[in-house]
Design an enzyme around this catalytic site. Sequence first.
Site, mmCIF file in Angstrom:
data_model
loop_
_atom_site.group_PDB
_atom_site.id
_atom_site.type_symbol
_atom_site.label_atom_id
_atom_site.label_comp_id
_atom_site.label_asym_id
_atom_site.label_seq_id
_atom_site.Cartn_x
_atom_site.Cartn_y
_atom_site.Cartn_z
ATOM 1 N N GLY A 15 13.658 5.511 13.583
ATOM 2 C CA GLY A 15 13.035 5.575 12.496
ATOM 3 C C GLY A 15 12.344 6.618 11.901
ATOM 4 O O GLY A 15 11.229 7.487 12.622
ATOM 5 N N ASP A 16 11.208 6.437 10.675
ATOM 6 C CA ASP A 16 11.121 7.254 10.075
ATOM 7 C C ASP A 16 9.913 7.449 10.480
ATOM 8 O O ASP A 16 8.938 8.527 11.420
ATOM 9 C CB ASP A 16 11.224 7.042 8.206
ATOM 10 C CG ASP A 16 11.354 8.604 7.602
ATOM 11 O OD1 ASP A 16 11.687 9.099 8.279
ATOM 12 O OD2 ASP A 16 11.122 8.942 6.801
ATOM 13 N N HIS A 241 -3.817 -1.077 0.979
ATOM 14 C CA HIS A 241 -4.903 -0.064 0.741
ATOM 15 C C HIS A 241 -6.246 0.726 -0.239
ATOM 16 O O HIS A 241 -7.041 0.462 -0.210
ATOM 17 C CB HIS A 241 -3.609 1.296 0.251
ATOM 18 C CG HIS A 241 -2.564 1.658 1.120
ATOM 19 N ND1 HIS A 241 -2.602 1.590 2.905
ATOM 20 C CD2 HIS A 241 -1.296 2.460 1.230
ATOM 21 C CE1 HIS A 241 -0.856 1.530 3.009
ATOM 22 N NE2 HIS A 241 -0.451 2.306 2.299
ATOM 23 N N LYS A 334 -5.177 1.952 -10.105
ATOM 24 C CA LYS A 334 -4.358 2.892 -10.864
ATOM 25 C C LYS A 334 -3.690 3.564 -9.041
ATOM 26 O O LYS A 334 -4.376 4.247 -7.926
ATOM 27 C CB LYS A 334 -4.962 3.989 -11.115
ATOM 28 C CG LYS A 334 -3.767 4.143 -12.415
ATOM 29 C CD LYS A 334 -4.919 4.991 -13.395
ATOM 30 C CE LYS A 334 -5.172 6.590 -13.370
ATOM 31 N NZ LYS A 334 -4.966 7.915 -14.004
ATOM 32 N N ARG A 347 -13.979 6.555 -7.307
ATOM 33 C CA ARG A 347 -14.971 7.391 -8.898
ATOM 34 C C ARG A 347 -15.802 5.844 -8.785
ATOM 35 O O ARG A 347 -15.245 4.921 -9.106
ATOM 36 C CB ARG A 347 -14.471 7.740 -9.668
ATOM 37 C CG ARG A 347 -13.250 8.577 -9.516
ATOM 38 C CD ARG A 347 -12.712 9.323 -10.248
ATOM 39 N NE ARG A 347 -12.340 10.813 -10.569
ATOM 40 C CZ ARG A 347 -12.771 11.945 -10.560
ATOM 41 N NH1 ARG A 347 -13.907 11.655 -11.196
ATOM 42 N NH2 ARG A 347 -12.327 13.705 -10.573
HETATM 43 C C1 BG6 Z 1 2.434 3.914 2.555
HETATM 44 C C2 BG6 Z 1 3.594 3.470 1.259
HETATM 45 O O1 BG6 Z 1 2.072 2.380 3.195
HETATM 46 O O2 BG6 Z 1 1.712 5.027 2.151
HETATM 47 C C3 BG6 Z 1 3.418 4.639 1.160
HETATM 48 O O3 BG6 Z 1 4.394 2.321 2.241
HETATM 49 C C4 BG6 Z 1 3.144 5.382 0.893
HETATM 50 O O4 BG6 Z 1 5.275 4.443 0.326
HETATM 51 C C5 BG6 Z 1 2.604 5.975 2.133
HETATM 52 O O5 BG6 Z 1 3.730 6.601 0.641
HETATM 53 C C6 BG6 Z 1 1.001 7.058 1.236
HETATM 54 O O6 BG6 Z 1 -0.009 7.174 2.874
HETATM 55 P P1 BG6 Z 1 -0.097 8.444 3.098
HETATM 56 O O7 BG6 Z 1 -0.952 8.143 3.775
HETATM 57 O O8 BG6 Z 1 0.476 9.532 3.305
HETATM 58 O O9 BG6 Z 1 -1.280 8.781 1.661
#
Ligand code: BG6
Length: 489
Positions: A15-16, A241, A334, A347
């Site tokens: 996988g990716d 995140h 955002k 920020r």
């Molecule tokens: C992943 C998301 O958790 O985080 C993706 O599923 C997103 O959609 C990615 O592109 C972003 O991670 P980074 O480390 O490239 O900011």
Amino acid sequence: ENDATVSIVVVGASGDLAKKKIFPALFSLFYEDCLPEHFTIHGYARSKMTDAELRNMVSETLTCRIDKRVSRVEKMDQFLKRCFYHSGQYDSMQNFVELDRKMKQHEGGRVSNRLFYLSIPPNIFIDAVRCASMSASSGNGWTRVIVEKPFGRDSESSAALTKSLKQYLEEDQIFRIDHYLGKELVENLSVLRFSNLIFEPLWSRQYIRNVQLIFSEDFGTEGRGGYFDNYGIIRDIMQNHLLQILALFAMETPVSLDAEDIRNEKVKVLRSMRPLTLDDVVIGQYKSHTKGGTSFPAYTDDKTVPKGSLTPTFAAAALFIDNSRWDGVPFLMKAGKALHNKRAEIRVQFRHVPGNLYNRNLGTGLDRATNELVIRVQPDEAIYLKINNKVPGLGMRLDRSNLNLHYAARYSKEIPDAYERLLLDAIGGERRLFIRSDELDAAWALFTPLLKELEEKKITPECYPYGSRGPIGAHYLAARYNVRWGDLG
Ligand code: BG6
């Protein structure tokens, strides 16, 4: 312990994520001599591949920070010799028994620790956990499982997933990854706060006017639409995140740096937050846009996205923490895809100086220029503080400048990828940067009512052009709290 072996199984090896992140991170760790002396890596997936083909795939897709080094080649050979491939179904006990047998051959009778990295879609996840834990777990050492998001789509499905996981694993075997926690500047957040006298006293409603957590990407879903459409930006970025960063930012001082102490504080702050409602968010979806002769597709042009999808690719939200430290302070989030830049930052906008002499006497036009602390997680990591100063000269004019800690200028060493740190921690049994199940529950509790409402009422996202700064609604949302998004200058 030193004599023990670690067998790392990458489930979903073709996988990716495995190609782009997991193998490169493992190689970087090996390159830096961070992996235990005795280790082997086992790729596992359905496709038929030989060891040689896996090795070829790994070396060809190795896009990590070590890439350009001359000495890489030799190390690469040593690394690849430790990589093996096993083809099998994710729900086949028999195939996992075979994997177990193969791993045993390499473990040579030593204490064998086993780390499974599950980089596979959620629908086959539990099957793989069952097979791995029943047929391929370690007989004499530890067995740990790293799981990637999505951990469910809402409170109920997440709880069900946790329940199924716990049929086969103890909580301390489960390492729920949120790779943002492995980012250098996110880890530094606690250092900044708790080891600098000048910040911690200011870290409350008394001095902070609002906090902004901003994530943007300058590309769309590009082929990932099938996954993405099922989740949307709120589940993909905000619920994990950005919320994790918020929890670290806003938590009380933990008793120690111990994983349980830190996670206890994170859970507390998450549980002090108000669940979101429709009123607290703006959602958007990108539409096609032509710029300089190139045309960029709409989200719904993605072949893997169902026609007429209402899935948000952008969201802005206002969150509140109802505790004594943060009462009334808006935490604005955002997050969006197909925007004008790629960036993740925190920020912190401070309050106005009470009775500011300079505004009063000079009409400097700086009355809105409060101090702002910016933590740029990526790219080009930096921490800077916007201050007001006098323009040098005989007159009296004020200016805004940055006190800047710019990582590239300050440190010559590259910053490790988040996955390196997290894999190393999982091997070492360090849980500080992984999500505990109660944290996960609290995170879903915040977003689930909103997600349900958005879906039940079929709320239409505001359109924004590919490559723009997102829908105008985000400005109105911020303005309601008397806030201007800091990233718009
Ligand atoms: C992943 C998301 O958790 O985080 C993706 O599923 C997103 O959609 C990615 O592109 C972003 O991670 P980074 O480390 O490239 O900011």
